[in-house]
Design a protein around this motif. Structure first.
Motif, PDB file in Angstrom:
ATOM      1  N   MET A   1      27.946  42.288  50.949  1.00  0.00           N
ATOM      2  CA  MET A   1      29.297  42.044  50.508  1.00  0.00           C
ATOM      3  C   MET A   1      30.190  43.252  50.727  1.00  0.00           C
ATOM      4  N   ASN A   2      29.666  44.244  51.396  1.00  0.00           N
ATOM      5  CA  ASN A   2      30.493  45.389  51.741  1.00  0.00           C
ATOM      6  C   ASN A   2      31.633  44.951  52.622  1.00  0.00           C
ATOM      7  N   GLY A   3      32.805  45.450  52.373  1.00  0.00           N
ATOM      8  CA  GLY A   3      33.972  45.092  53.164  1.00  0.00           C
ATOM      9  C   GLY A   3      34.657  43.829  52.700  1.00  0.00           C
ATOM     10  N   LEU A   4      34.080  43.110  51.747  1.00  0.00           N
ATOM     11  CA  LEU A   4      34.681  41.889  51.246  1.00  0.00           C
ATOM     12  C   LEU A   4      36.018  42.206  50.591  1.00  0.00           C
ATOM     13  N   LYS A   5      37.021  41.432  50.968  1.00  0.00           N
ATOM     14  CA  LYS A   5      38.347  41.547  50.366  1.00  0.00           C
ATOM     15  C   LYS A   5      38.623  40.280  49.570  1.00  0.00           C
ATOM     16  N   PHE A   6      39.565  40.375  48.662  1.00  0.00           N
ATOM     17  CA  PHE A   6      39.907  39.264  47.797  1.00  0.00           C
ATOM     18  C   PHE A   6      41.369  38.903  48.001  1.00  0.00           C
ATOM     19  N   VAL A   7      41.645  37.604  47.999  1.00  0.00           N
ATOM     20  CA  VAL A   7      43.023  37.126  48.098  1.00  0.00           C
ATOM     21  C   VAL A   7      43.255  36.099  47.000  1.00  0.00           C
ATOM     22  N   SER A   8      44.424  36.180  46.392  1.00  0.00           N
ATOM     23  CA  SER A   8      44.839  35.196  45.404  1.00  0.00           C
ATOM     24  C   SER A   8      45.313  33.956  46.139  1.00  0.00           C
ATOM     25  N   PHE A   9      44.762  32.810  45.783  1.00  0.00           N
ATOM     26  CA  PHE A   9      45.160  31.568  46.423  1.00  0.00           C
ATOM     27  C   PHE A   9      45.689  30.561  45.403  1.00  0.00           C
ATOM     28  N   GLY A  10      46.352  31.069  44.374  1.00  0.00           N
ATOM     29  CA  GLY A  10      47.033  30.183  43.440  1.00  0.00           C
ATOM     30  C   GLY A  10      46.217  29.887  42.214  1.00  0.00           C
ATOM     31  N   ASN A  11      46.616  29.007  41.423  1.00  0.00           N
ATOM     32  CA  ASN A  11      47.879  28.298  41.534  1.00  0.00           C
ATOM     33  C   ASN A  11      49.035  29.112  40.970  1.00  0.00           C
ATOM     34  N   ASP A  12      48.718  30.273  40.433  1.00  0.00           N
ATOM     35  CA  ASP A  12      49.744  31.120  39.835  1.00  0.00           C
ATOM     36  C   ASP A  12      49.367  32.590  40.010  1.00  0.00           C
ATOM     37  N   CYS A  13      49.992  33.471  39.251  1.00  0.00           N
ATOM     38  CA  CYS A  13      49.800  34.916  39.382  1.00  0.00           C
ATOM     39  C   CYS A  13      48.499  35.434  38.769  1.00  0.00           C
ATOM     40  N   ARG A  14      47.839  34.616  37.964  1.00  0.00           N
ATOM     41  CA  ARG A  14      46.690  35.094  37.190  1.00  0.00           C
ATOM     42  C   ARG A  14      45.558  35.605  38.069  1.00  0.00           C
ATOM     43  N   SER A  15      45.212  34.897  39.117  1.00  0.00           N
ATOM     44  CA  SER A  15      44.067  35.346  39.918  1.00  0.00           C
ATOM     45  C   SER A  15      44.341  36.689  40.582  1.00  0.00           C
ATOM     46  N   GLY A  16      45.564  36.899  41.079  1.00  0.00           N
ATOM     47  CA  GLY A  16      45.899  38.187  41.682  1.00  0.00           C
ATOM     48  C   GLY A  16      45.825  39.315  40.678  1.00  0.00           C
ATOM     49  N   PHE A  17      46.351  39.080  39.480  1.00  0.00           N
ATOM     50  CA  PHE A  17      46.266  40.089  38.433  1.00  0.00           C
ATOM     51  C   PHE A  17      44.815  40.419  38.114  1.00  0.00           C
ATOM     52  N   GLN A  18      43.989  39.389  37.951  1.00  0.00           N
ATOM     53  CA  GLN A  18      42.600  39.596  37.570  1.00  0.00           C
ATOM     54  C   GLN A  18      41.792  40.272  38.687  1.00  0.00           C
ATOM     55  N   ILE A  19      42.067  39.945  39.933  1.00  0.00           N
ATOM     56  CA  ILE A  19      41.389  40.612  41.053  1.00  0.00           C
ATOM     57  C   ILE A  19      41.695  42.103  41.020  1.00  0.00           C
ATOM     58  N   ARG A  20      42.981  42.449  40.885  1.00  0.00           N
ATOM     59  CA  ARG A  20      43.380  43.861  40.870  1.00  0.00           C
ATOM     60  C   ARG A  20      42.808  44.580  39.645  1.00  0.00           C
ATOM     61  N   ARG A  21      42.768  43.906  38.511  1.00  0.00           N
ATOM     62  CA  ARG A  21      42.217  44.512  37.298  1.00  0.00           C
ATOM     63  C   ARG A  21      40.732  44.816  37.477  1.00  0.00           C
ATOM     64  N   TYR A  22      39.995  43.902  38.071  1.00  0.00           N
ATOM     65  CA  TYR A  22      38.536  44.039  38.178  1.00  0.00           C
ATOM     66  C   TYR A  22      38.128  44.919  39.369  1.00  0.00           C
ATOM     67  N   PHE A  23      38.685  44.642  40.545  1.00  0.00           N
ATOM     68  CA  PHE A  23      38.251  45.323  41.778  1.00  0.00           C
ATOM     69  C   PHE A  23      39.181  46.431  42.254  1.00  0.00           C
ATOM     70  N   GLY A  24      40.408  46.458  41.768  1.00  0.00           N
ATOM     71  CA  GLY A  24      41.377  47.440  42.229  1.00  0.00           C
ATOM     72  C   GLY A  24      42.284  46.886  43.307  1.00  0.00           C
ATOM     73  N   LYS A  25      43.406  47.522  43.458  1.00  0.00           N
ATOM     74  CA  LYS A  25      44.443  47.065  44.389  1.00  0.00           C
ATOM     75  C   LYS A  25      43.969  47.076  45.841  1.00  0.00           C
TER      76      LYS A  25
END
Length: 177
Positions: A1-25
């Motif tokens: 899983m090295n190099g794996l990136k995360f993208v928010s795909f909806g339905n709102d802002c929550r997933s993007g916030f949680q990705i950044r909180r957990y994994f970093g910007k």
């Protein structure tokens, strides 16, 4: 899983916030879906249209304080809405910029995990996975059903951190520990 990136795909802002909180910007690539409320049919339309033609003058209407795409059922927020308050052209330019970032994330070298927050029934993500595989066979989908009351001490729209921590744990360690 090295190099794996995360993208928010909806339905709102929550997933993007949680990705950044957990994994970093750095591991959370910006997407148009992190800036709007997007029903599944609209997510599929964005992918079918390669993120083009999704913000047209005949479709975009301001209703009260909110900006909507009446054709796709999308409610815009943050940068797109702010820019559209200046002019339609500015709103469209910002929307196009974010769509280009999303397209670049999907076409990049790194595999991505598209994270979907769904607080209501969400069909099996098979169709979404199929459409993402058109960009790369390495892309996958994670649907997180965060129906809880939220984490005490933070805004309710951010959700329940413990549910997200559990969902993200198979993909790596959190930065916040």
């Amino acid at each position: 899983m090295n190099g794996l990136k995360f993208v928010s795909f909806g339905n709102d802002c929550r997933s993007g916030f949680q990705i950044r909180r957990y994994f970093g910007k750095d591991r959370c690539l910006p997407t148009i879906f992190d800036r709007q409320m997007t029903p599944p049919e609209a997510i599929y339309a964005y992918l079918d249209n390669d993120f083009r033609g999704m913000f047209e003058a005949d479709d975009v209407v301001r209703v009260g304080d909110h900006l909507y795409n009446m054709r796709y059922g999308t409610k815009y927020a943050h940068e797109v809405d702010d820019a559209a308050r200046r002019s339609f052209a500015a709103g469209k330019a910002e929307h196009e910029r974010l769509c280009e970032l999303t397209r670049n994330a999907l076409l990049g070298d790194a595999p991505v995990l598209a994270v979907v927050h769904w607080g209501r029934a969400f069909k099996c993500p098979t169709e979404l996975i199929t459409k993402l595989h058109d960009y790369s066979p390495d892309h996958e989908v994670l649907v997180v059903r965060d129906l809880g009351p939220g984490t005490p001490g933070q805004a309710s729209w951010r959700g329940d951190n413990s549910q997200w921590d559990k969902a993200f744990s198979p993909f790596g360690e959190p930065i916040h520990l």
